[in-house]
Design an enzyme around this catalytic site. Structure first.
Site, PDB file in Angstrom:
ATOM      1  N   ALA A  49      -3.339   0.326   5.998  1.00 59.16           N
ATOM      2  CA  ALA A  49      -2.694   1.359   6.536  1.00 59.16           C
ATOM      3  C   ALA A  49      -0.671   0.479   6.541  1.00 59.16           C
ATOM      4  O   ALA A  49       0.325   1.581   6.216  1.00 59.16           O
ATOM      5  CB  ALA A  49      -1.967   1.544   8.055  1.00 59.16           C
ATOM      6  N   GLN A 197     -13.771  -5.356   0.611  1.00 62.84           N
ATOM      7  CA  GLN A 197     -12.242  -5.807   0.845  1.00 62.84           C
ATOM      8  C   GLN A 197     -12.335  -6.910   1.793  1.00 62.84           C
ATOM      9  O   GLN A 197     -11.562  -7.869   1.140  1.00 62.84           O
ATOM     10  CB  GLN A 197     -11.842  -5.174   1.539  1.00 62.84           C
ATOM     11  CG  GLN A 197     -10.997  -3.717   0.894  1.00 62.84           C
ATOM     12  CD  GLN A 197     -12.644  -2.509   1.989  1.00 62.84           C
ATOM     13  OE1 GLN A 197     -13.136  -2.680   1.991  1.00 62.84           O
ATOM     14  NE2 GLN A 197     -11.446  -1.097   2.116  1.00 62.84           N
ATOM     15  N   ASP A 238      -6.168   0.944  11.130  1.00 60.41           N
ATOM     16  CA  ASP A 238      -5.741   1.957  10.555  1.00 60.41           C
ATOM     17  C   ASP A 238      -4.848   2.742  11.249  1.00 60.41           C
ATOM     18  O   ASP A 238      -4.043   3.750  10.948  1.00 60.41           O
ATOM     19  CB  ASP A 238      -6.751   2.582   9.460  1.00 60.41           C
ATOM     20  CG  ASP A 238      -6.622   1.871   8.501  1.00 60.41           C
ATOM     21  OD1 ASP A 238      -6.094   1.827   6.867  1.00 60.41           O
ATOM     22  OD2 ASP A 238      -7.117   0.900   8.387  1.00 60.41           O
ATOM     23  N   ASN A 248     -10.932   1.245  13.079  1.00 63.03           N
ATOM     24  CA  ASN A 248     -10.385  -0.285  11.513  1.00 63.03           C
ATOM     25  C   ASN A 248     -11.385   0.063  10.613  1.00 63.03           C
ATOM     26  O   ASN A 248     -13.194   1.146  10.797  1.00 63.03           O
ATOM     27  CB  ASN A 248     -10.434  -1.327  12.309  1.00 63.03           C
ATOM     28  CG  ASN A 248     -10.068  -1.999  10.516  1.00 63.03           C
ATOM     29  OD1 ASN A 248      -8.836  -2.280  10.625  1.00 63.03           O
ATOM     30  ND2 ASN A 248     -10.971  -3.323  10.751  1.00 63.03           N
TER      31      ASN A 248
END
Length: 365
Positions: A49, A197, A238, A248
């Site tokens: 974000a 990620q 986020d 998230n």
């Protein structure tokens, strides 16, 4: 790490470290216009974000550079709208574009709203936002570091490190902050399917910084907690709603439920720019659905039978009651989150107004 988002003022080009090819390759993508920035945002060249917000700010300058003629202002509005809607969940994207718009309106009110005069204003504001994000992460890292104890093993989900911000990181900023306070911290990183990620990016960041890190399969979380291998959970966000519900990366809600079951503190770390006071609770947070291929393939090999549909929701929402604290640059917010968030945002707004007043006084406006 603060060089993964770099803007060349002379060439008017935004250089982004391509996070899709990490950790095997460190390569840049160069953005020269709005289409390039939107492509980078939507294809996950850059993600996280705060990093999305900083990228969008520089994208506004590139958008201005695309405009021309007497209709330049109309063209710019259209391009800024496109940027603001490039991805739906991370509120920092809209926040950044709105902040750049306010700079434009302020310049117009002060007689400097023409196209030529606006470019240095946009460039300076984007640079300021990037620097502010790094400082915010370092500050929240210091606050969050106090929430960790010497010897803790912290579990984190997805990547909320330097790569997800302008530098230093949110969740990883908390870990870095604790280490800078002299605490011995180890980290377990969920792989974070389907884009990996955690396995690709968080593990890469921590390993480069010589912070002890171990990667675990997403579905190992319950076992790890049951064995006493996890003392704290720290994740990013986020978007955080006005009541403290936090969106998230998909899978975070499940981690929070397990942490609650095993009586493990669960923290969300994010700058105030990630809080959306216009969204009352998590039910109003839009959840992005991404391409099926991210689930059906890893690289070129197919993992699922052709023709079988998949769900690829990119985020989920963790209810506020599962969150032990929201770590921000204004401190660690505690329940009831509605009141704590309101107070923190008001404090930040008052400080910003005071700064603007002081700046206008110096320039004689």
């Amino acid at each position: 790490m603060e060089d993964h988002i770099r803007f060349d003022r002379q060439d008017l080009a935004l250089h982004l470290l391509d996070q899709r090819v990490l950790p095997e390759q460190e390569a840049d993508i160069v953005c020269r216009n709005t289409d390039d920035v939107i492509y980078a945002l939507q294809t996950m060249v850059v993600r996280g974000a705060p990093a999305i917000g900083v990228t969008a700010a520089w994208g506004c300058a590139l958008a201005l550079n695309e405009t021309s003629g007497p209709e330049w202002a109309t063209q710019l509005e259209e391009l800024l709208d496109r940027l603001a809607h490039a991805r739906p969940t991370a509120v920092n994207l809209r926040w950044a574009v709105d902040r750049m718009r306010k700079c434009w309106w302020k310049a117009m009110n002060n007689g400097g709203g023409d196209r030529q005069a606006l470019m240095p204003i946009f460039l300076d504001e984007a640079a300021k936002m990037q620097a502010e994000d790094v400082e915010a992460c370092k500050t929240l890292g210091r606050f969050g570091g106090e929430c960790l104890q010497d010897g803790d093993c912290v579990l984190t989900h997805c990547n909320a490190g330097a790569l997800a911000t302008a530098g230093y990181g949110t969740a990883l900023g908390v870990i870095r902050g604790a280490i800078e306070q002299g605490k011995r911290i180890t980290v377990i990183v969920d792989e974070t399917r389907p884009f990996l990620q955690g396995a690709r990016l968080t593990a890469w960041e921590l390993h480069k910084d010589n912070i002890p890190v171990t990667v675990a399969c997403d579905n190992a979380c319950a076992l790890l907690m049951s064995k006493g291998l996890v003392q704290r959970v720290v994740v990013g966000a986020d978007r955080i709603a006005a009541n403290g519900d936090a969106a998230n990366k998909i899978g975070t809600f499940g981690v929070a439920l397990l942490a609650k079951h095993f009586n493990i503190p669960f923290y969300v770390a994010a700058p105030l720019s990630t809080i959306d006071p216009t969204t009352p609770d998590g039910s109003g947070i839009p959840i992005e659905q991404r391409p099926e291929r991210e689930v059906t393939h890893v690289g070129n090999p197919r993992l699922t039978p052709e023709g079988v549909p998949v769900y690829n929701f990119a985020f989920d929402v963790t209810p506020a009651e599962l969150i032990s604290g929201i770590i921000t640059e204004k401190g660690v917010l505690q329940p009831p989150y509605g009141l704590a968030i309101w107070a923190a945002l008001n404090e930040a707004s008052a400080a910003s107004e005071a700064e603007d007043t002081a700046a206008n006084g110096k320039t004689g406006r």
